[in-house]
Structures are given as C-alpha cells and as structure tokens.
Design a protein around this motif. Structure first.
Motif, PDB file in Angstrom:
ATOM      1  N   ARG A  41       0.827  -1.211   0.000  1.00 42.02           N
ATOM      2  CA  ARG A  41       0.000   0.000   0.000  1.00 42.02           C
ATOM      3  C   ARG A  41       0.858   1.257   0.000  1.00 42.02           C
ATOM      4  N   HIS A  42       1.935   1.244   0.759  1.00 39.69           N
ATOM      5  CA  HIS A  42       2.806   2.426   0.807  1.00 39.69           C
ATOM      6  C   HIS A  42       3.495   2.647  -0.533  1.00 39.69           C
ATOM      7  N   TYR A  43       3.942   1.588  -1.176  1.00 36.69           N
ATOM      8  CA  TYR A  43       4.612   1.737  -2.477  1.00 36.69           C
ATOM      9  C   TYR A  43       3.633   2.284  -3.515  1.00 36.69           C
ATOM     10  N   TRP A  44       2.418   1.740  -3.507  1.00 39.94           N
ATOM     11  CA  TRP A  44       1.407   2.238  -4.451  1.00 39.94           C
ATOM     12  C   TRP A  44       1.135   3.719  -4.209  1.00 39.94           C
ATOM     13  N   ALA A  45       0.957   4.108  -2.955  1.00 39.11           N
ATOM     14  CA  ALA A  45       0.645   5.502  -2.641  1.00 39.11           C
ATOM     15  C   ALA A  45       1.787   6.439  -3.038  1.00 39.11           C
ATOM     16  N   LYS A  46       3.021   5.951  -2.927  1.00 36.75           N
ATOM     17  CA  LYS A  46       4.185   6.799  -3.209  1.00 36.75           C
ATOM     18  C   LYS A  46       4.479   6.916  -4.691  1.00 36.75           C
ATOM     19  N   THR A  47       4.280   5.838  -5.446  1.00 35.19           N
ATOM     20  CA  THR A  47       4.754   5.805  -6.840  1.00 35.19           C
ATOM     21  C   THR A  47       3.652   5.996  -7.875  1.00 35.19           C
ATOM     22  N   TYR A  48       2.402   5.817  -7.498  1.00 29.75           N
ATOM     23  CA  TYR A  48       1.294   6.069  -8.427  1.00 29.75           C
ATOM     24  C   TYR A  48       0.877   7.530  -8.266  1.00 29.75           C
ATOM     25  N   ARG A  49       1.422   8.370  -9.157  1.00 31.50           N
ATOM     26  CA  ARG A  49       1.274   9.821  -9.016  1.00 31.50           C
ATOM     27  C   ARG A  49       0.740  10.426 -10.315  1.00 31.50           C
ATOM     28  N   PRO A  50      -0.208  11.361 -10.230  1.00 32.07           N
ATOM     29  CA  PRO A  50      -0.698  12.002 -11.457  1.00 32.07           C
ATOM     30  C   PRO A  50       0.347  12.875 -12.127  1.00 32.07           C
ATOM     31  N   ASP A  51       1.246  13.487 -11.338  1.00 32.07           N
ATOM     32  CA  ASP A  51       2.233  14.396 -11.925  1.00 32.07           C
ATOM     33  C   ASP A  51       3.363  13.655 -12.631  1.00 32.07           C
ATOM     34  N   LEU A  52       3.341  12.319 -12.607  1.00 33.45           N
ATOM     35  CA  LEU A  52       4.281  11.517 -13.387  1.00 33.45           C
ATOM     36  C   LEU A  52       3.549  10.629 -14.401  1.00 33.45           C
ATOM     37  N   THR A  53       2.280  10.943 -14.649  1.00 25.21           N
ATOM     38  CA  THR A  53       1.440  10.103 -15.493  1.00 25.21           C
ATOM     39  C   THR A  53       1.089  10.799 -16.803  1.00 25.21           C
ATOM     40  N   THR A  54       1.119  10.029 -17.875  1.00 21.09           N
ATOM     41  CA  THR A  54       0.651  10.484 -19.186  1.00 21.09           C
ATOM     42  C   THR A  54      -0.422   9.523 -19.673  1.00 21.09           C
ATOM     43  N   ILE A  55      -1.520  10.070 -20.162  1.00 19.46           N
ATOM     44  CA  ILE A  55      -2.595   9.276 -20.754  1.00 19.46           C
ATOM     45  C   ILE A  55      -2.760   9.705 -22.205  1.00 19.46           C
ATOM     46  N   VAL A  56      -2.801   8.721 -23.095  1.00 18.00           N
ATOM     47  CA  VAL A  56      -3.035   8.963 -24.516  1.00 18.00           C
ATOM     48  C   VAL A  56      -4.375   8.339 -24.880  1.00 18.00           C
ATOM     49  N   VAL A  57      -5.237   9.130 -25.502  1.00 12.21           N
ATOM     50  CA  VAL A  57      -6.547   8.669 -25.950  1.00 12.21           C
ATOM     51  C   VAL A  57      -6.585   8.759 -27.466  1.00 12.21           C
ATOM     52  N   VAL A  58      -6.873   7.643 -28.121  1.00  8.71           N
ATOM     53  CA  VAL A  58      -6.921   7.614 -29.577  1.00  8.71           C
ATOM     54  C   VAL A  58      -8.228   6.961 -30.004  1.00  8.71           C
ATOM     55  N   PRO A  89       6.834  15.267  -2.343  1.00  9.77           N
ATOM     56  CA  PRO A  89       7.513  15.861  -3.503  1.00  9.77           C
ATOM     57  C   PRO A  89       7.724  14.833  -4.611  1.00  9.77           C
ATOM     58  N   LYS A  90       7.819  15.318  -5.828  1.00 12.95           N
ATOM     59  CA  LYS A  90       8.029  14.442  -6.977  1.00 12.95           C
ATOM     60  C   LYS A  90       9.411  13.787  -6.866  1.00 12.95           C
ATOM     61  N   PRO A  91       9.481  12.454  -6.953  1.00 12.72           N
ATOM     62  CA  PRO A  91      10.774  11.766  -6.794  1.00 12.72           C
ATOM     63  C   PRO A  91      11.621  11.857  -8.068  1.00 12.72           C
ATOM     64  N   ASP A  92      12.916  11.647  -7.909  1.00  9.84           N
ATOM     65  CA  ASP A  92      13.823  11.549  -9.051  1.00  9.84           C
ATOM     66  C   ASP A  92      13.790  10.096  -9.530  1.00  9.84           C
ATOM     67  N   VAL A  93      13.318   9.887 -10.745  1.00 10.12           N
ATOM     68  CA  VAL A  93      13.194   8.525 -11.264  1.00 10.12           C
ATOM     69  C   VAL A  93      14.105   8.320 -12.477  1.00 10.12           C
ATOM     70  N   THR A  94      15.204   9.061 -12.527  1.00 15.38           N
ATOM     71  CA  THR A  94      16.154   8.936 -13.629  1.00 15.38           C
ATOM     72  C   THR A  94      17.404   8.211 -13.149  1.00 15.38           C
ATOM     73  N   LEU A  95      17.745   7.116 -13.803  1.00 16.75           N
ATOM     74  CA  LEU A  95      18.933   6.361 -13.423  1.00 16.75           C
ATOM     75  C   LEU A  95      20.192   7.180 -13.679  1.00 16.75           C
ATOM     76  N   PRO A  96      21.237   6.989 -12.881  1.00 16.22           N
ATOM     77  CA  PRO A  96      22.491   7.709 -13.125  1.00 16.22           C
ATOM     78  C   PRO A  96      23.172   7.178 -14.384  1.00 16.22           C
ATOM     79  N   PRO A  97      23.959   8.022 -15.064  1.00 17.25           N
ATOM     80  CA  PRO A  97      24.728   7.525 -16.218  1.00 17.25           C
ATOM     81  C   PRO A  97      25.690   6.431 -15.786  1.00 17.25           C
ATOM     82  N   VAL A  98      26.093   5.611 -16.751  1.00 22.39           N
ATOM     83  CA  VAL A  98      27.048   4.540 -16.448  1.00 22.39           C
ATOM     84  C   VAL A  98      28.314   4.741 -17.270  1.00 22.39           C
ATOM     85  N   PRO A  99      29.459   4.344 -16.725  1.00 25.65           N
ATOM     86  CA  PRO A  99      30.708   4.456 -17.477  1.00 25.65           C
ATOM     87  C   PRO A  99      30.803   3.364 -18.537  1.00 25.65           C
ATOM     88  N   PRO A 100      31.671   3.532 -19.518  1.00 17.84           N
ATOM     89  CA  PRO A 100      31.878   2.457 -20.506  1.00 17.84           C
ATOM     90  C   PRO A 100      32.369   1.180 -19.823  1.00 17.84           C
TER      91      PRO A 100
END
Length: 888
Positions: free
Chosen positions: A646-663, A687-698
């Motif tokens: 329940r806590h994970y759902w409440a934290k990660t299911y966010r409208p400000d990180l959601t896109t809906i496409v209607v066709v 607050p909106k979390p950072d969901v971008t992975l860090p870059p990786v070296p070669p």
C-alpha cells in the motif's frame, strides 16, 4: 518463417455492427473486389489511418501439399521467393525493399502461404510489380538454394530449441496422425538436406498461380485505382490447372501422457483436445466455448485465485480444417503436477457435463463481436483480417462472423463442450523445469578466420523502381495531437480518428523501481501490479470483471495501463479504469496467495536459462552495484507486508508523473472532460521523486556462457554500454548507420552472415537510448560450431563502419528507408499511442519524428563514420551465449 498457427482469438473485422460515439451508425470501410480473368481474386479495403498500404498475397497451398518425406517444401519455397525472379534479381529485390522503408516478410501454414508488404501508400504499384514478377517467374536457382538451406536450417534449430515448440509440434503429430496436419509447416533439417531446387520448382509450378491466390490490399489508397493497378500487373499471368489437395481423414485420438524437460521457470501441466477448424460449422461456438473457459470469471482461472495454480490459460488453436485446444496450468519448479492436473480435469469435466454459465456465453459473444471493430485500427491487421477470412475461413468477408457469433446459443456451446472435452481422447503433457547449471565465464571464441569483405556496389534497378524510389523526401507530418495538462499534473494527449467506432486509452506512470523500492523490499512494485487484478473498493474481482464484460471492454491496470472499448462505452470504461488504478482493494487473502505464487515463480525464474542470459548481459555492461541490477528473490518477496504494498502504491502512483493517450472516435474536448472527471481528483503524496537512473561508465569486455540443455542452437548477444542518452546529438548518425549495418534484410550483417555465409537465420543490431544511458547490441542465433565465425564476421562489419565511409548509394538507400519508415508508426492506433508515450517518457517533443527526418536528410557518410569511430568500441563488446553446455 512458418506460422505454427494463427494467434488465439478471432481475427476479423466488424464496423457495421457497432455504434460510434453518440450512438451514430458508422458505415463500413469502403471495400472493392474484383476477380481477374486469370482467376486472381483481389480485395481492396480503404483505411485512411495513415498514408500507408499493406498487401498480402495468399497462395492457397502450404505444408499440407508438400510431397511425402519433404514436409518443409512450402516453407523452403517461401524463403526462395526472396532470392529473385525474372526481371528482378535478389539484390534488386533487397534494395527496393529497403528503399520502400516498410516491412516485408512471409509465413507458411499448413494450407496457406502468405507474402506481405507494408509501404508508403504512394508506392503501391512498386509492391504490386514485385509480387507479380515472382508469382510467375521466381528464379529458384540451385546455387541460391545451397545458400538458403543453411539459413533455413538455422531457423529449424532456433524453433526446436524451444521446449514449448517441440511440445506443440509433437502434439500436432499426435492429434492429426495419418493426415498432412501431422507435420507442422517448419520442416526438418533432414528433409532440407535432401531438398533440391528441382523439387522446389515443381512445387512452385504446381501451386503458385493467379487462380490459386487471393490478393488483399488495405490502406490509404483509392480502391478502384488499386484494382486497376492490380489488373495491369497481374492480368496477363496465365492460370493453371490445379490438382486436388490431399484429403483429411482424421483418426480417433488416443489418450496418452507426454513428458518434456523445459527451460521455463515453472512447470506446465497441459491437457489438449481436438477442436473444430475454422471452416467447421461449429467454429463460432468453439470460439465462444474457449473464451468462456478461459474467462477470468471461470473456474479454470479460479485455480490461480485460490492458489492451486501459478497461472492458467485455455488456448484455442484453429487451423483451416482442424483445430486443437490446450488447457494450461503452471506449477512451481520441483512441485508435483498431479494435484493440479486433477483440478484441471475436474474443471473441464464440469464444463463437459453442464456447459458454461449463460452469462459467460453472452459475455464471450459480446467480446468477440466488439473486438472485431478494432481491426480497422491497424492497417496491417486489417489486411491480415481479410486474408484470414477469405483464405483460411473461406468466408466472403470477415463480417460474416458477426452473424455466426450472434447465432451461437448456450446449448450450442454445451453440445460442442460435450463433443470435444472427452477425457478418453485427451493428450496430457507435463513440462518439467530442469536444472541448467550456472553461467560459465568464457575464454573467447577461438579459431577466428579471416573473411574478405563483400564489396558494396550500386545495384542497377529497373526503370520503374528508379522512377518511383530515387528521390529522397522528408515525409509530411501527421495530424498533431491535442495536448493538455490537468491541474494535478496529469498530461493528456488526444488523437481523434474516425476509422472505427472505438476508443483506445494508454497510460504510463513514470517509475523506476530500482530507485523507488525501499531497501529490503525488492519485488514490491511487481506485487502492486499483480494485486490490481483482484478488485477495487467498489467491486470485488468477479464483479469488476463482469462490469468490463457488460460493456465488452478490455482493461489492464498497473504502472502501464490500457483500455480498449467501443466509443459508445468510453465513459463507463474510463470510470472502471480509474477505479482500478486509484481505488484498488488490495485484499489480504489475495495478497497471501499472490505473495506465495510470486515467490514460487521467482524460485524457478532465477534459475532459468532465459533469465540468467539476460542477467548475464546486464552484468556484463553495468558496473557492480548499479541500481538496475537489483532483483527480487523469493526471500525478499516473502518478507513483504500488505502495508509495504500500500505504501509503495501511494508513493509511486502519481498524477504528476502520469501520461494518458486517448486515440479513437472521441473529440479532444469529450476526452478531456471524461479524463478530468475520473482522474482529476487524483492527488500526489509528497515531492516528486527523481526517477532517472544515473549515467554509467563504458564497460570492459566480458565473456560468459549460460548453459541451456534444452537448446540445440546458441543464442548470442554482443553488447556494450555507451555514455550517451536520448538527447545526444550523435544518436541519429548512429541510428542511420545501424540501418546500414544491421537494419534489415539488406544490411551488412544480414548480407554477410545470412545471405552469403548461411551462418544465422536472423541477426539484429540495435542502439537503445534512454533518458540517461544507452547501450549497443548485436544478437543472433547460430549452431554452436558456427558461433565463432559469426562473431568474427559481425565484429569485422562493425569495424568497417568506423574506418571507411559508407558508400553513396548505401547512404541514399538508408536515408530512403528511414524517411519512408517514419509514417509507418502512424499505421496503427497502438503505434500512434506507443510513440507518444515513448517520447514523453524520454522528455522529447511529440514532433520528434520531423526533427529526426531533417537530421537524417542532411546526414553525411562522414557523420556516420565519425559517430561509430567515436562511440562504438568493438574491443569492449561483451559476449554472452545461451545454448548447449560447452566444455571449457
């Protein structure tokens, strides 16, 4: 490329039986037919979804018509049809196909062999010329067959490396013993070793004729003009006297039990029974029966809900004149399948004795009829729909199925159930996972040889092809979507179309489980997604599924969610989707069952060759401790609590990180009003979390081998990380260069390893650009004794891209291919929405295709050489092989 059978579910078209938005009747797509004097049947279906056309030539001959002892003859001929014809040699065919920029391929079944092209609509005549030339003048040279034999044998090895394919192949042989259907369309290596070009020429001369073919054309073309073009290209071809097809005399099926080892992470208990074919009078009733048995409201799926099975499925595989169905249940690795088999038999016995509930019959009929409408949402799917109806089912049009489904009664379904669910004629099989051993650190692929590079040279094209394809053009942009943002931050993209009375909704919540999962809770995100199938605060699981069935909707909730519904049911469908996403029940009993099932699945998955293979690839290119290397384990899942979910759902299911496409058939204003009503009250926590992975070296090169005792062929991936991302300026130079290197049937890798070398069946190379990191890979399958040679040739081709500019003609062809490909994403509703979501998740503008087109158009050979030399590191390519055990 044989097709073992058509995919589960009906493939057909319905527009005349469904109402559009606001209840208005919608006319059926414009369809024009003609039968030429030589007997060729031509059907053209207009679909203005995108400036794209698909053609399918259906020859009414397949593996059932092969001579005794040569079951793969039709399949071999299918391959050879791409080796050239009178007036169009194989190099010209490959170059034209690349210049067209679309997709082309073929498949072989027992009764029909299909050849299909998807291309810009303006190039329809080019495609028709190709098909007309090879209908009557395929070269079929012995030297070409000598080369193609190696590739087709690699395909056999690939398919026979699949335990499921081996099971289905043997099941078909058992079900249809004594008939041509006993042999699937693939063929065998032994028969291909005996096959020669003379045999193929005889089969071609016998069966390939206009009066034994159906040409289907679907897309944004003028139907009358398309008929005229077809008449011009095919009209002079001679008809032939056709022999009769082999008779089908079915024998009774004897009950037996088969056993197979498998590389799957779980075991499978299966019960198979013979079913009606697509031309049988009971086909519609059998389809409804299969849907009802497989319904999530039925007792077979109830075994999953009650924790008695890890998964269940009832899959109906109809062919033209015969068919079979398989009830499947999953059990844990190391578990006893007998109790599950007993439960499955009890379910099927109850259906045989009492039929299925009337409401499940009604729901199945509604779903089948409603889903017919969606085929117009995919131009290629529309062509396949009509091909299926005409060539396989023998119908006058796909719409004929509507009345057949309407006529099905519960009594019909019960009668078919009694006839087919006969325990004395069932074939039972147990697929048992076996230990495969641990990945082995490799020592490289010794014994490399040197091969001369096949020179790239201009292929002179026929005048008609040059005139149509020589000029490079930036494609016109498609209609722009309407984009808005709700007050809660939810982004809405709406594309109104009028090709069908349907609406499709696609959503994506930007998440990164490896960053958002609390320590010690690996697997919690997957647990959330699975528990969303177990009801809401308003409806329990069965009531929710019934509400979907009542409006013939298909819905899936989760971090990626989807709804497909008739336009007239858009509002109630969206209300149910929002209810599922925003008000999940997370019932405690379901949590306990799903937790145990997930742990049991993982226990097998973590030991499976496929998982270990992909895990080895990731470990070979990512640094130790990288967040994306986190993995769920049975232990981590069993330590989860319902509060964690329940806590994970409440934290990660966010409208400000959601896109809906209607066709679909809905205006932007209507769509906005409905989405705002159902999702507007959704609020984000914190607050909106950072969901971008860090870059990786070669990375540095690593070699490993993942044993797979069930495989007869090696699967090979060469991979490396790149310090790039989706916004890097050089990405389009790399992508255009990859079109030349590994982008299809005319690429360097395909030419050298498949066409000239006969080492592989298929080979792909791919650049994958994410928001913060990128990777490059080459993948292929080969017999173990051919892997070293194939790797050497692939690396050589990569290095050539770094040390010499690509030829002028190659560059022109690659540009033509990618520029003509860009509109292809608009040829299906799924493609339209998928591209919008993909670009949004990468923080790229929705008109990125037009930006890319301008970059591609201006690209030079030097740009490509520089990008490959600067970013690609052949010496750092990690090599990971999955296949038969090797001695180190």
């Amino acid at each position: 490329m044989p097709r073992f059978s058509r995919s589960f579910g009906l493939v057909a078209l319905c527009a005349l039986a469904c109402a559009g938005a606001a209840g208005a009747a919608r006319a059926a797509p414009e369809v024009v037919r003609a039968t030429l004097t030589n007997g060729l049947r031509v059907v053209v279906i207009h679909d203005a979804l995108a400036p794209v056309v698909t053609t399918e030539v259906n020859y009414l001959a397949g593996s059932n018509d092969a001579p005794p002892g040569f079951p793969g003859t039709a399949h071999a001929l299918e391959h050879m049809m791409f080796r050239g014809s009178t007036g169009l040699n194989k190099d010209q065919l490959a170059e034209i196909a690349a210049l067209l920029g679309g997709a082309y391929n073929a498949d072989t079944t027992e009764t029909v062999t299909q050849y299909f092209y998807t291309a810009p609509a303006k190039d329809l005549d080019v495609v028709l010329r190709i098909e007309a030339l090879r209908m009557n003048g395929a070269t079929l040279a012995e030297a070409d067959w000598d080369k193609e034999r190696g590739a087709i044998e690699q395909e056999v090895s690939r398919d026979m490396s699949s335990p499921v394919y081996k099971y289905l192949s043997e099941l078909q042989a058992t079900m249809f013993a004594g008939t041509p259907y006993a042999h699937d369309a693939l063929g065998t290596r032994a028969s291909f070793d005996k096959t020669n070009a003379a045999l193929l020429r005889k089969f071609y001369a016998t069966w390939y004729a206009p009066n034994n073919a159906i040409l289907v054309i679907a897309g944004d073309v003028d139907p009358e003009q398309a008929i005229a073009d077809a008449r011009k290209r095919f009209g002079a071809l001679p008809r032939k006297n056709l022999p009769a097809h082999a008779p089908i005399d079915l024998r009774p099926v004897k009950a037996e039990t088969l056993h197979y080892p498998t590389d799957l992470p779980i075991g499978l208990a299966t019960i198979a029974m013979r079913m009606p074919g697509m031309r049988d009078k009971d086909y519609a009733a059998a389809t409804v029966l299969a849907d009802a048995i497989g319904s999530e409201r039925a007792k077979l799926f109830g075994l999953v809900v009650d924790g008695q099975a890890l998964t269940t499925q009832f899959s109906y595989q109809p062919k033209a004149k015969v068919g079979f169905a398989v009830a499947v249940g999953g059990f844990p690795k190391g578990g006893d399948p007998k109790p599950l088999l007993a439960d499955m038999r009890a379910v099927l016995r109850e259906v045989a004795e009492h039929g299925v509930p009337d409401d499940l019959v009604a729901a199945a009929k509604r779903q089948e009829i409603a889903q017919l409408a969606f085929q117009a949402d995919d131009i290629s799917g529309l062509a396949e729909t009509w091909s299926q109806a005409l060539a396989f089912q023998g119908l006058s049009s796909p719409n004929a199925m509507i009345e057949q489904f309407k006529a099905v009664t519960p009594a019909d379904v019960a009668r078919v159930a009694r006839e087919v669910l006969n325990q004395n004629a069932e074939v039972t099989a147990i697929l048992t996972p076996e230990d495969q051993g641990k990945p082995i650190a490799g020592k490289g692929f010794g014994g490399a040889e040197s091969f001369a590079v096949t020179p790239s040279q201009k292929v002179p094209l026929p005048d008609w092809a040059t005139a149509a394809l020589a000029r490079l053009e930036i494609p016109a942009p498609g209609p722009a979507p309407v984009v808005s943002v709700l007050p809660n931050g939810l982004r809405l993209i709406v594309r109104q179309t009028d090709v069908s009375p349907t609406v499709s909704v696609y959503g994506e919540i930007r998440q990164e489980a490896s960053l958002e999962t609390p320590k010690g809770e690996n697997g919690v995100g997957a647990m959330v997604d699975q528990l969303l199938d177990y009801g809401t605060k308003q409806h329990d699981r069965l009531a929710f599924q019934k509400a979907l069935d009542d409006i013939a909707a298909q819905e899936q909730a989760g971090s990626s969610f989807e709804l497909k519904v008739l336009a007239k049911a858009f509002k109630p469908g969206m209300a149910l989707l929002a209810e599922n996403e925003l008000q999940p029940a997370f019932p405690a009993r379901a949590f306990a069952v799903v937790q145990r099932q997930m742990a049991q699945n993982l226990a097998g998955l973590l030991q499976s060759p496929e998982y270990r293979f992909h895990r080895a690839i990731a470990q070979s290119i990512l640094p130790a401790g990288d967040p994306s290397l986190r993995q769920a384990t049975p232990e981590s899942v069993m330590h989860l609590t319902l509060d964690d979910v329940r806590h994970y759902w409440a934290k990660t299911y966010r409208p400000d990180l959601t896109t809906i496409v209607v066709v679909g058939d809905v205006t932007p204003a209507e769509a906005r009003a409905v989405v705002e009503q159902d999702f507007g009250g959704w609020k984000a926590e914190g607050p909106k979390p950072d969901v971008t992975l860090p870059p990786v070296p070669p990375n540095n090169a690593r070699d490993s081998h993942v044993p797979d005792a069930s495989a007869v062929q090696d699967t090979v991936v060469l991979a490396e990380s790149l310090p790039l991302n989706a916004h890097s300026p050089d990405r389009y130079a790399l992508l255009l260069g990859d079109t030349i290197l590994g982008g299809g049937f005319s690429s360097h890798l395909y030419r050298d390893l498949r066409v000239h070398g006969g080492l592989v069946y298929s080979i792909d190379s791919n650049f994958d650009f994410g928001r913060s990191r990128a990777a490059y890979s080459v993948s292929f399958g080969a017999d173990p004794d051919k892997v070293a040679q194939a790797v050497t040739m692939a690396v050589r081709d990569i290095k050539q891209m770094q040390t010499a500019p690509v030829g002028t003609d190659e560059l022109h062809m690659a540009k033509a291919e990618v520029l003509r490909q860009l509109p292809m994403t608009r040829a299906s509703v799924d493609g339209l929405a998928g591209e919008d979501l993909h670009l949004t998740m990468l923080d790229l503008p929705l008109d990125q295709a037009q930006i890319a087109a301008k970059d591609y158009y201006a690209m030079s050979a030097g740009d490509i050489e520089h990008a490959f030399a600067h970013w690609v590191r052949p010496a750092d390519l990690s090599r990971v092989v999955k296949g038969p055990a090797v001695t180190q």
